[in-house]
Design a protein around this motif. Structure first.
Motif, PDB file in Angstrom:
ATOM      1  N   LEU A   1       3.664 -13.578   0.624  1.00 45.13           N
ATOM      2  CA  LEU A   1       2.390 -13.648   1.323  1.00 45.13           C
ATOM      3  C   LEU A   1       1.704 -12.294   1.245  1.00 45.13           C
ATOM      4  N   LEU A   2       0.490 -12.285   0.744  1.00 44.12           N
ATOM      5  CA  LEU A   2      -0.310 -11.070   0.702  1.00 44.12           C
ATOM      6  C   LEU A   2      -1.328 -11.146   1.833  1.00 44.12           C
ATOM      7  N   LEU A   3      -1.224 -10.218   2.775  1.00 41.78           N
ATOM      8  CA  LEU A   3      -2.170 -10.163   3.886  1.00 41.78           C
ATOM      9  C   LEU A   3      -3.326  -9.234   3.539  1.00 41.78           C
ATOM     10  N   ARG A   4      -4.494  -9.559   4.064  1.00 43.41           N
ATOM     11  CA  ARG A   4      -5.665  -8.707   3.867  1.00 43.41           C
ATOM     12  C   ARG A   4      -5.945  -7.907   5.137  1.00 43.41           C
ATOM     13  N   SER A   5      -6.621  -6.787   4.962  1.00 44.86           N
ATOM     14  CA  SER A   5      -7.043  -5.985   6.108  1.00 44.86           C
ATOM     15  C   SER A   5      -8.315  -6.584   6.696  1.00 44.86           C
ATOM     16  N   LEU A   6      -8.275  -6.929   7.964  1.00 41.22           N
ATOM     17  CA  LEU A   6      -9.443  -7.529   8.607  1.00 41.22           C
ATOM     18  C   LEU A   6     -10.534  -6.500   8.881  1.00 41.22           C
ATOM     19  N   ARG A   7     -10.208  -5.223   8.751  1.00 41.91           N
ATOM     20  CA  ARG A   7     -11.238  -4.186   8.888  1.00 41.91           C
ATOM     21  C   ARG A   7     -12.249  -4.286   7.746  1.00 41.91           C
ATOM     22  N   GLU A   8     -11.787  -4.798   6.614  1.00 39.87           N
ATOM     23  CA  GLU A   8     -12.653  -4.884   5.440  1.00 39.87           C
ATOM     24  C   GLU A   8     -13.223  -6.285   5.235  1.00 39.87           C
ATOM     25  N   ASP A   9     -12.803  -7.241   6.061  1.00 42.48           N
ATOM     26  CA  ASP A   9     -13.270  -8.620   5.934  1.00 42.48           C
ATOM     27  C   ASP A   9     -13.348  -9.213   7.331  1.00 42.48           C
ATOM     28  N   SER A  10     -14.546  -9.435   7.812  1.00 46.22           N
ATOM     29  CA  SER A  10     -14.738  -9.892   9.187  1.00 46.22           C
ATOM     30  C   SER A  10     -14.810 -11.406   9.302  1.00 46.22           C
ATOM     31  N   VAL A  11     -14.562 -12.126   8.221  1.00 44.28           N
ATOM     32  CA  VAL A  11     -14.724 -13.583   8.231  1.00 44.28           C
ATOM     33  C   VAL A  11     -13.428 -14.311   7.859  1.00 44.28           C
ATOM     34  N   SER A  12     -12.777 -13.898   6.785  1.00 44.21           N
ATOM     35  CA  SER A  12     -11.637 -14.638   6.239  1.00 44.21           C
ATOM     36  C   SER A  12     -10.402 -14.526   7.129  1.00 44.21           C
ATOM     37  N   GLY A  13      -9.454 -15.445   6.893  1.00 41.57           N
ATOM     38  CA  GLY A  13      -8.178 -15.387   7.582  1.00 41.57           C
ATOM     39  C   GLY A  13      -7.289 -14.303   7.007  1.00 41.57           C
ATOM     40  N   SER A  14      -6.157 -14.089   7.652  1.00 41.42           N
ATOM     41  CA  SER A  14      -5.286 -12.968   7.288  1.00 41.42           C
ATOM     42  C   SER A  14      -4.597 -13.141   5.953  1.00 41.42           C
ATOM     43  N   ILE A  15      -4.259 -14.362   5.572  1.00 43.02           N
ATOM     44  CA  ILE A  15      -3.522 -14.565   4.325  1.00 43.02           C
ATOM     45  C   ILE A  15      -4.488 -14.587   3.148  1.00 43.02           C
ATOM     46  N   ALA A  16      -4.376 -13.574   2.282  1.00 43.64           N
ATOM     47  CA  ALA A  16      -5.231 -13.515   1.102  1.00 43.64           C
ATOM     48  C   ALA A  16      -4.654 -14.354  -0.035  1.00 43.64           C
ATOM     49  N   ARG A  17      -3.319 -14.344  -0.168  1.00 38.92           N
ATOM     50  CA  ARG A  17      -2.660 -15.127  -1.209  1.00 38.92           C
ATOM     51  C   ARG A  17      -1.290 -15.560  -0.713  1.00 38.92           C
ATOM     52  N   ASP A  18      -0.893 -16.741  -1.163  1.00 37.42           N
ATOM     53  CA  ASP A  18       0.421 -17.292  -0.854  1.00 37.42           C
ATOM     54  C   ASP A  18       1.011 -17.740  -2.192  1.00 37.42           C
ATOM     55  N   LEU A  19       1.894 -16.921  -2.744  1.00 36.53           N
ATOM     56  CA  LEU A  19       2.389 -17.135  -4.102  1.00 36.53           C
ATOM     57  C   LEU A  19       3.825 -17.633  -4.098  1.00 36.53           C
ATOM     58  N   ASP A  20       4.064 -18.736  -4.795  1.00 38.36           N
ATOM     59  CA  ASP A  20       5.436 -19.201  -5.028  1.00 38.36           C
ATOM     60  C   ASP A  20       6.050 -18.368  -6.154  1.00 38.36           C
ATOM     61  N   VAL A  21       7.290 -17.958  -5.962  1.00 37.79           N
ATOM     62  CA  VAL A  21       7.977 -17.150  -6.969  1.00 37.79           C
ATOM     63  C   VAL A  21       8.841 -18.079  -7.814  1.00 37.79           C
ATOM     64  N   PRO A  22       8.652 -18.093  -9.137  1.00 39.40           N
ATOM     65  CA  PRO A  22       9.415 -19.012  -9.995  1.00 39.40           C
ATOM     66  C   PRO A  22      10.866 -18.578 -10.134  1.00 39.40           C
ATOM     67  N   GLY A  23      11.689 -19.531 -10.545  1.00 45.41           N
ATOM     68  CA  GLY A  23      13.088 -19.217 -10.804  1.00 45.41           C
ATOM     69  C   GLY A  23      13.941 -19.305  -9.557  1.00 45.41           C
ATOM     70  N   THR A  24      15.221 -19.090  -9.735  1.00 49.48           N
ATOM     71  CA  THR A  24      16.175 -19.134  -8.644  1.00 49.48           C
ATOM     72  C   THR A  24      16.804 -17.759  -8.451  1.00 49.48           C
ATOM     73  N   ARG A  25      17.263 -17.505  -7.246  1.00 51.03           N
ATOM     74  CA  ARG A  25      17.908 -16.229  -6.945  1.00 51.03           C
ATOM     75  C   ARG A  25      19.357 -16.235  -7.445  1.00 51.03           C
ATOM     76  N   PRO A  26      19.871 -15.097  -7.897  1.00 47.29           N
ATOM     77  CA  PRO A  26      19.182 -13.819  -8.142  1.00 47.29           C
ATOM     78  C   PRO A  26      18.368 -13.870  -9.431  1.00 47.29           C
ATOM     79  N   ARG A  27      17.205 -13.263  -9.413  1.00 50.29           N
ATOM     80  CA  ARG A  27      16.293 -13.319 -10.550  1.00 50.29           C
ATOM     81  C   ARG A  27      16.498 -12.126 -11.486  1.00 50.29           C
ATOM     82  N   ASP A  28      16.005 -12.309 -12.692  1.00 50.05           N
ATOM     83  CA  ASP A  28      16.000 -11.225 -13.673  1.00 50.05           C
ATOM     84  C   ASP A  28      14.865 -10.276 -13.298  1.00 50.05           C
TER      85      ASP A  28
END
Length: 293
Positions: free
Chosen positions: A233-260
């Motif tokens: 989860l990539l959070l954004r700074s609300l000081r720089e964005d007065s409208v959007s929600g806190s989560i800027a991106r929600d990325l699924d990580v491919p592969g299984t643990r432990p990863r290369d």
């Protein structure tokens, strides 16, 4: 003169076969759900929003990592899920029940080990046991955890007599002592040297395989996030964005643990996250044929 124990040359922490079996978990790990969570603080210059419209659903046993610029609310989010703070709006649910303050199903490990200097590592780990734990059961649980993190040889040592990595392993064992369903980690390896940090990342994955739990880890290290987590989860700074929600991106990580660690897909995600943090990487995305080769 104080004797000093050092980190082993080989990676430690792999589960071992011992006479003290790990206590069985009473229930399956719980997931965590945050619905429209916000947190703001009043100050001399008015209301300051740290988190806004944060929706998050962590499945039972999932590992999620949180990254973002300083001041975006990463540690605030962790404190909310730990029950150490309350949201200004929205709701947090642990399993099927709303979170109302601290909950024995959660445990927290911080960047600093925060061990009591006058106690041995064994007794520091024992501090994490649930109230009412029997003496024999507690002794077996602590012994199992010390073996799990590779510290059985250092049980009688005090924090000043061990390295930073060993102290952090003891802190992690203490957090696991109550068999939490949700483990919250706030920059747990940030104060360690680079090599010890890599070893601790592997140790965390080995512990998770041995004792599955839902994990939410805050980190400033994008590579660490991608190596450990099922999603980032990539959070954004609300000081720089007065409208959007806190989560800027929600990325699924491919592969299984432990990863290369050198995986090309992870390199592309690393570049994407760094770009989101305002760091230009000059990364050139691989072609489909390069990925499949």
């Amino acid at each position: 003169m104080t004797s000093t124990a050092t980190e082993p040359d080989t990676r430690t922490g792999a589960p071992r076969t011992t006479s003290a079996a790990a206590p069985a978990r009473r229930t399956a790990p719980d997931g965590v759900r945050l619905e429209a969570v916000a947190r703001g603080f009043d100050g001399p210059q008015g209301r300051h929003e740290v988190l806004r419209d944060l929706d998050l659903d962590l499945g039972a046993g999932e590992i999620a990592a949180v990254v973002g610029p300083s001041g975006c609310g990463k540690s605030t989010l962790l404190r909310l899920v730990a029950g150490l703070d309350r949201p200004s709006a929205g709701e947090i649910r642990l399993g099927d029940s709303p979170l109302r303050g601290t909950d024995p199903r959660t445990a927290v490990a911080f960047q600093e080990p925060r061990l009591l200097p006058w106690r041995t590592l064994e007794k520091n780990v024992a501090l994490g046991l649930p109230r009412g734990t029997g003496r024999a059961e507690g002794r077996d649980r602590v012994r199992h955890l010390l073996q799990l993190v590779g510290l059985e040889h250092a049980a009688a040592l005090r924090p000043r007599e061990v390295s930073g990595g060993m102290a952090q392993r003891a802190s992690l064992a203490r957090a696991l002592a109550r068999s939490p369903e949700v483990l919250l980690l706030d920059e747990p390896f940030g104060a360690l040297d680079a090599l010890t940090r890599l070893r601790m990342q592997d140790l965390l994955l080995e512990i998770h395989a041995a004792e599955p739990t839902t994990v939410l880890v805050v980190t400033h290290d994008v590579e660490e996030a991608l190596y450990l987590a099922d999603r980032v989860l990539l959070l954004r700074s609300l000081r720089e964005d007065s409208v959007s929600g806190s989560i800027a991106r929600d990325l699924d990580v491919p592969g299984t643990r432990p990863r290369d660690r050198a995986d090309r897909e992870l390199a592309a995600l690393r570049a994407e996250l760094l770009e989101g943090l305002g760091v230009h990487t000059h990364h050139t995305a691989p072609t489909p044929s390069e990925i499949s080769s």
